[in-house]
Write a protein that holds these residues in place. Structure first.
Motif, PDB file in Angstrom:
ATOM      1  N   ASN A  66       0.826  -1.167   0.121  1.00 34.46           N
ATOM      2  CA  ASN A  66       0.010   0.179  -0.090  1.00 34.46           C
ATOM      3  C   ASN A  66       0.817   1.285   0.186  1.00 34.46           C
ATOM      4  O   ASN A  66       0.666   2.240  -0.789  1.00 34.46           O
ATOM      5  CB  ASN A  66      -0.892  -0.168   1.245  1.00 34.46           C
ATOM      6  CG  ASN A  66      -1.926   1.123   1.258  1.00 34.46           C
ATOM      7  OD1 ASN A  66      -1.549   2.053   1.748  1.00 34.46           O
ATOM      8  ND2 ASN A  66      -2.935   0.816   0.894  1.00 34.46           N
ATOM      9  N   TYR A  67       1.859   1.253   0.816  1.00 36.13           N
ATOM     10  CA  TYR A  67       2.731   2.536   1.029  1.00 36.13           C
ATOM     11  C   TYR A  67       3.634   2.436  -0.374  1.00 36.13           C
ATOM     12  O   TYR A  67       3.715   3.650  -0.696  1.00 36.13           O
ATOM     13  CB  TYR A  67       3.492   2.389   2.043  1.00 36.13           C
ATOM     14  CG  TYR A  67       4.145   3.840   2.421  1.00 36.13           C
ATOM     15  CD1 TYR A  67       3.287   5.102   2.855  1.00 36.13           C
ATOM     16  CD2 TYR A  67       5.204   4.339   2.209  1.00 36.13           C
ATOM     17  CE1 TYR A  67       3.636   6.120   3.111  1.00 36.13           C
ATOM     18  CE2 TYR A  67       5.832   5.768   2.065  1.00 36.13           C
ATOM     19  CZ  TYR A  67       4.890   6.471   2.669  1.00 36.13           C
ATOM     20  OH  TYR A  67       5.474   7.900   2.846  1.00 36.13           O
ATOM     21  N   TYR A  70       1.503   4.367  -2.828  1.00 39.25           N
ATOM     22  CA  TYR A  70       1.030   5.780  -2.441  1.00 39.25           C
ATOM     23  C   TYR A  70       2.247   6.526  -2.752  1.00 39.25           C
ATOM     24  O   TYR A  70       1.884   7.578  -3.342  1.00 39.25           O
ATOM     25  CB  TYR A  70       0.791   5.453  -0.680  1.00 39.25           C
ATOM     26  CG  TYR A  70       0.805   7.102  -0.142  1.00 39.25           C
ATOM     27  CD1 TYR A  70      -0.203   8.098  -0.424  1.00 39.25           C
ATOM     28  CD2 TYR A  70       1.845   7.564   0.440  1.00 39.25           C
ATOM     29  CE1 TYR A  70      -0.025   9.131   0.005  1.00 39.25           C
ATOM     30  CE2 TYR A  70       1.837   8.820   0.791  1.00 39.25           C
ATOM     31  CZ  TYR A  70       0.815   9.694   0.690  1.00 39.25           C
ATOM     32  OH  TYR A  70       1.056  11.004   1.106  1.00 39.25           O
ATOM     33  N   ASN A  73       2.195   7.312  -6.288  1.00 47.53           N
ATOM     34  CA  ASN A  73       0.874   8.146  -6.883  1.00 47.53           C
ATOM     35  C   ASN A  73       0.294   6.860  -7.548  1.00 47.53           C
ATOM     36  O   ASN A  73      -0.681   7.355  -8.687  1.00 47.53           O
ATOM     37  CB  ASN A  73       1.355   9.299  -7.719  1.00 47.53           C
ATOM     38  CG  ASN A  73       1.781  10.380  -6.750  1.00 47.53           C
ATOM     39  OD1 ASN A  73       1.247  10.602  -5.723  1.00 47.53           O
ATOM     40  ND2 ASN A  73       2.559  11.007  -7.181  1.00 47.53           N
ATOM     41  N   LEU A  75      -1.746   4.629  -5.782  1.00 50.12           N
ATOM     42  CA  LEU A  75      -2.749   4.217  -4.835  1.00 50.12           C
ATOM     43  C   LEU A  75      -4.270   4.475  -4.989  1.00 50.12           C
ATOM     44  O   LEU A  75      -4.673   5.832  -5.116  1.00 50.12           O
ATOM     45  CB  LEU A  75      -2.213   4.387  -3.353  1.00 50.12           C
ATOM     46  CG  LEU A  75      -3.314   4.068  -2.400  1.00 50.12           C
ATOM     47  CD1 LEU A  75      -3.145   2.451  -2.014  1.00 50.12           C
ATOM     48  CD2 LEU A  75      -2.655   4.461  -0.835  1.00 50.12           C
ATOM     49  N   PHE A  77      -7.440   5.198  -3.405  1.00 48.59           N
ATOM     50  CA  PHE A  77      -7.384   5.669  -2.069  1.00 48.59           C
ATOM     51  C   PHE A  77      -8.834   4.850  -1.552  1.00 48.59           C
ATOM     52  O   PHE A  77      -8.979   4.739  -0.291  1.00 48.59           O
ATOM     53  CB  PHE A  77      -7.724   7.156  -1.729  1.00 48.59           C
ATOM     54  CG  PHE A  77      -6.479   7.778  -1.851  1.00 48.59           C
ATOM     55  CD1 PHE A  77      -5.316   7.519  -1.040  1.00 48.59           C
ATOM     56  CD2 PHE A  77      -6.111   8.644  -3.031  1.00 48.59           C
ATOM     57  CE1 PHE A  77      -4.141   7.864  -1.153  1.00 48.59           C
ATOM     58  CE2 PHE A  77      -4.887   9.351  -3.129  1.00 48.59           C
ATOM     59  CZ  PHE A  77      -3.996   9.000  -2.370  1.00 48.59           C
ATOM     60  N   SER A  80      -8.121   1.354  -0.773  1.00 47.66           N
ATOM     61  CA  SER A  80      -7.279   1.472   0.524  1.00 47.66           C
ATOM     62  C   SER A  80      -8.269   1.610   1.942  1.00 47.66           C
ATOM     63  O   SER A  80      -7.920   0.968   2.759  1.00 47.66           O
ATOM     64  CB  SER A  80      -6.222   2.525   0.387  1.00 47.66           C
ATOM     65  OG  SER A  80      -5.457   2.820   1.651  1.00 47.66           O
ATOM     66  N   SER A 167      -7.545   8.227   3.846  1.00 50.67           N
ATOM     67  CA  SER A 167      -7.512   7.790   2.689  1.00 50.67           C
ATOM     68  C   SER A 167      -8.763   8.417   1.910  1.00 50.67           C
ATOM     69  O   SER A 167      -8.798   8.624   0.689  1.00 50.67           O
ATOM     70  CB  SER A 167      -7.601   6.392   2.523  1.00 50.67           C
ATOM     71  OG  SER A 167      -6.342   5.567   2.913  1.00 50.67           O
TER      72      SER A 167
END
Length: 189
Positions: A66-67, A70, A73, A75, A77, A80, A167
């Protein structure tokens, strides 16, 4: 490589993910220790410990992926938010199942010596019962260890709620095309 620009929400998200990872690694280590000691005396670990270890391992892998998404750019949201909410629910179940018997233990009243595996061996008939707390109080150390798992699970519930809300807020900002607000400037004149 440009860092995502989500202002304070981005910093909150990053800090919460870092603390989540630290908590998850601690829980994985402590739960693994309990399971190893139980297996060493040829007993079956309780399902709550297996569930705790499974959920925390999945959560740790999820946070890493996930990170990375993120930071690149990439991800989603909303996705998440959904996964964070599911993990929060799973951790609430773990905290409740673990906390019911653990909350009644007074660790400071237990012996400083002894080992969990010896205690498990002596009460192996009770291992099949649903009140698995009978073997947790083998020593102060194991009692505090299990209470730590319980406390960190509660903390993770809060952290996953925070990242789910962050998120959603970042998704709204991304959807509306809004950049973080410029810092307040005093207008003179």
């Amino acid at each position: 490589m440009p860092v995502p620009q989500y202002g304070a929400l981005g910093h909150l998200f990053t800090a919460a993910r870092a603390v989540q990872m630290v908590c998850l690694i601690a829980i994985i280590g402590m739960a693994s220790n309990f399971i190893a000691e139980i297996v060493a005396v040829q007993q079956a670990p309780h399902s709550v410990l297996i569930g705790t270890l499974t959920v925390t391992c999945i959560a740790a892998l999820y946070i890493i992926i996930n990170y990375i998404l993120y930071f690149d750019n990439q991800l989603s949201f909303l996705l998440s938010t959904g996964v964070d909410s599911l993990l929060m629910i799973a951790l609430i179940v773990i905290a409740v199942k673990t906390g019911m018997p653990i909350s009644y233990l007074h660790c400071n009243q237990l012996s400083s010596t002894g080992s969990t595996s010896d205690f498990v061996e002596s009460v192996k008939d009770n291992m099949k019962a649903t009140n698995y707390w009978v073997w947790i109080g083998a020593s102060k150390a194991s009692c505090y260890e299990m209470k730590s798992i319980w406390g960190l699970s509660i903390g993770l519930c809060i952290l996953f709620f925070v990242t789910a809300v962050a998120s959603v807020c970042m998704w709204r900002r991304q959807k509306t095309g809004g950049a973080p607000a410029a810092p307040y400037k005093d207008i003179e004149g």
